[in-house]
Design an enzyme around this catalytic site. Structure first.
Site, mmCIF file in Angstrom:
data_model
loop_
_atom_site.group_PDB
_atom_site.id
_atom_site.type_symbol
_atom_site.label_atom_id
_atom_site.label_comp_id
_atom_site.label_asym_id
_atom_site.label_seq_id
_atom_site.Cartn_x
_atom_site.Cartn_y
_atom_site.Cartn_z
ATOM 1 N N CYS A 451 0.814 -1.222 0.000
ATOM 2 C CA CYS A 451 0.000 0.000 0.000
ATOM 3 C C CYS A 451 0.849 1.275 0.000
ATOM 4 O O CYS A 451 0.536 2.248 -0.691
ATOM 5 C CB CYS A 451 -0.974 0.008 1.173
ATOM 6 S SG CYS A 451 -0.243 -0.331 2.775
ATOM 7 N N ASP A 575 -7.724 5.250 -1.476
ATOM 8 C CA ASP A 575 -7.330 4.019 -0.785
ATOM 9 C C ASP A 575 -6.578 3.086 -1.734
ATOM 10 O O ASP A 575 -7.147 2.581 -2.706
ATOM 11 C CB ASP A 575 -8.579 3.323 -0.259
ATOM 12 C CG ASP A 575 -8.266 2.221 0.744
ATOM 13 O OD1 ASP A 575 -7.129 1.716 0.722
ATOM 14 O OD2 ASP A 575 -9.151 1.867 1.543
ATOM 15 N N HIS A 577 -5.714 0.094 -1.263
ATOM 16 C CA HIS A 577 -5.992 -1.321 -0.984
ATOM 17 C C HIS A 577 -7.056 -1.908 -1.918
ATOM 18 O O HIS A 577 -7.405 -3.082 -1.795
ATOM 19 C CB HIS A 577 -6.444 -1.478 0.470
ATOM 20 C CG HIS A 577 -5.450 -0.953 1.462
ATOM 21 N ND1 HIS A 577 -5.497 0.344 1.926
ATOM 22 C CD2 HIS A 577 -4.369 -1.519 2.037
ATOM 23 C CE1 HIS A 577 -4.495 0.546 2.772
ATOM 24 N NE2 HIS A 577 -3.788 -0.560 2.851
#
Length: 624
Positions: A451, A575, A577
């Site tokens: 990440c 994000d 992820h």
């Protein structure tokens, strides 16, 4: 109804130091100031402009149709400033070749350094008389409403001018050949045999796009009809010709770095009728000339691209005659002067259009593509242009990659995010474009460990898209190799699945891009809202994405919404992820790019109170 002045730009910042500014507008919107550009050329260190040098620069930068309609003069002290300023503006219009100077009216703005107020009057050029405005209206605009009365016109052409040079390198002969070549082209542009093909970019009043032929340099018959019976094609009828621009309505706009809305232009393509005025068909002529020494062929390449602003109530043919053709001739002469400064050297001049910060109308800049954009000569030229246009001196806004792309229709409205839900909050957001990097891209399974790598890739993409660097976005392995090369990691780190954090990201940005970073330490997720003021200042002054590390997971922060009175806040999170496909609806619906509260309404913590966080704030390089 009294006289009203409408200001579409902020002039207070310009009034901080002594100087002269040219106020720009269009004739069909009287007493409306679109923008202000700084006067750079003065005589003998005084505040009297060098009108010839200024006119030369204005003709190159300002699109045809946009005119000097006023002047702002700032002095340390003095009396009767308005009358003096009016004479300065009148002289500037004369140097620009504008007609009916005695009949025109100009907006005159004056200010004494240290005063907080700018004074506005109307200057009647023919009488050297001043009249007061009954009302001065300051309007903040992104320009879209201006285009309801204005149409953008565009014409492009590429020219290869052959010159014959000898080993002795006679610069006089070079310049004479170049001048003759340009004069021949201008002769073709002003010839009665010139034909333009005009095309409307967007259908509006008509069911089909408008396509027509125009003879701009031939007299038209009565009622606005062309003397040629085949003057119109496709969807437009001859009776529509006089008001064709009024029939065209701008529906599609492109977005710009300034947030302005610029419409797609009506485009003109140059054709040339190979028939003489006598009606006889002419053929090309070839002439052989003997020379006394060896001669080499030298090609000077001009890529002409002009934009013009026209009233939507003017005729298409009239606009082509009074705007497009003169704009082509002006740009051609400007390129000739530039090429003549460096005889015998490779020349590849190309014009580009920009709509940078603080402007909602385009400006045009000519670059020689044989020079790299980081070469000192071009950097200094851009720095002067930034100064003239009152642009920041710490970020690139006039590089080739910043140019307007008229083939890209504004996509913003289709993907705007919903509000954060913060009542009365002040939103501060990342400035400019970036690319979304997330898990499983590039055929790499980094789920569970990559990440921070993805956040770093997003940040580097931002620096690339703002034209600060041409360095490719690094892969995970290249990031690891960089950290090993500077001695931060052991060689065994390469190819591993080890996590990295904000500190490692700062090392990579420094090594690959020369970018420095600030790091904010947050002891607990519960303290994250306390950093909103500092984060708002970062987005306002730097505008770069922020990496959130520490804790358990890494994120990219794109903005905040903060009410400093209530303390309520929300964070715009990208994000990394996400593991799905590149589908915008899925990304938005799943909250992979969206507003997050530190603690949600259900009590769920986004930033964990038992974890620490490091926030990486990349700083903009100070360059143009």
């Amino acid at each position: 109804m009294g006289r009203e002045l409408r200001l579409l730009c902020e002039l207070k910042a310009q009034a901080a130091k002594p100087g002269v500014w040219w106020l720009l507008g269009v004739p069909w919107m009287p007493n409306t100031v679109f923008s202000a550009i700084r006067c750079l050329h003065f005589r003998d260190g005084s505040l009297e402009p060098d009108y010839a040098a200024e006119a030369d620069d204005i003709n190159k930068v300002v699109p045809m149709g946009l005119q000097v309609t006023g002047v702002l003069v700032i002095l340390e002290n003095g009396s009767d400033i308005a009358t003096k300023a009016g004479k300065v503006g009148s002289e500037m219009r004369k140097s620009l070749g504008m007609t009916n100077i005695k009949e025109c009216e100009m907006v005159v703005a004056t200010c004494v350094v240290g005063e907080d107020k700018i004074h506005y009057v109307l200057y009647l050029c023919g009488q050297a008389k001043l009249e007061a405005f009954d009302n001065v209206q300051q309007t903040v605009t992104h320009g879209k409403e201006i285009w309801e009365e204005t149409v953008l016109l565009r014409c492009q052409m590429t020219l290869n001018i052959p010159l014959y040079v000898t080993p002795t390198g006679d610069s006089r002969s070079y310049k004479e050949q170049l001048k003759r070549g340009v004069e021949t082209i201008i002769g073709d542009l002003t010839s009665s045999n010139l034909v333009l093909f005009a095309k409307s970019p967007v259908p509006s009043s008509f069911k089909k796009p408008i396509n027509m032929l125009i003879w701009p340099n031939q007299p038209s018959s009565r009622d606005g009809k062309q003397s040629h019976s085949h003057a119109t094609l496709a969807s437009s009828q001859p009776d529509d010709l006089a008001n064709i621009l009024a029939l065209h309505k701008n529906e599609n706009f492109i977005s710009t770095t300034s947030g302005a809305q610029v419409p797609l232009p009506v485009t003109f393509t140059l054709l040339r009728q190979r028939i003489s005025s006598s009606g006889k068909i002419s053929a090309p002529a070839v002439q052989c000339v003997q020379v006394s020494e060896s001669t080499a062929l030298h090609i000077v390449r001009f890529s002409i691209d002009v934009l013009c602003l026209a009233s939507c109530y003017s005729s298409l043919r009239g606009s082509a005659t009074s705007l497009v053709i003169p704009a082509l001739c002006n740009q051609l002469k400007a390129m000739e002067r530039s090429a003549a400064e460096k005889p015998f050297k490779p020349v590849k001049l190309c014009s580009y259009h920009f709509c940078p910060l603080s402007l909602f109308h385009p400006v045009t800049i000519i670059y020689d593509l044989n020079y790299g954009e980081t070469e000192a000569k071009l950097v200094e030229a851009r720095r002067l242009l930034h100064h003239r246009l009152a642009l920041p001196s710490d970020r690139p806004m006039l590089r080739v990659a910043n140019a307007l792309k008229f083939n890209e229709v504004d996509p913003i409205s289709s993907r705007s995010l919903e509000g954060s839900g913060v009542a009365g909050g002040q939103t501060s957001l990342v400035e400019g474009s970036y690319e979304y990097y997330h898990y499983l891209q590039d055929h790499l399974d980094d789920d569970g460990w990559g990440c921070a790598y993805r956040s770093l890739q997003t940040i580097i993409s931002w620096f690339r898209l703002q034209q600060y660097t041409n360095v490719p976005v690094p892969s995970h392995r290249e990031i690891q190799e960089t950290l090993v090369s500077i001695g931060d990691k052991d060689p065994s780190f390469i190819g591993s699945r080890e996590w990295i954090g904000a500190i490692e990201l700062s090392f990579v940005l420094d090594k690959l891009l020369g970018v420095t970073c600030k790091i904010l330490n947050v002891r607990s997720g519960a303290e994250m809202p306390d950093k909103c003021r500092e984060l708002a200042m970062h987005f306002t002054t730097q505008g770069s994405p922020v990496m959130i590390g520490g804790g358990v997971l890494a994120y990219t922060l794109l903005g905040i919404d903060y009410n400093e009175f209530t303390g309520e806040s929300s964070f715009l999170i990208l994000d990394p992820h996400y593991t799905g496909g590149e589908d915008l609806k899925t990304i938005r619906a799943g909250g992979w790019c969206g507003w997050k509260r530190a603690i949600s309404s259900t009590g769920q913590e986004f930033f964990l109170r038992n974890k620490f966080y490091n926030l990486l704030l990349p700083q903009r390089p100070s360059t143009v």
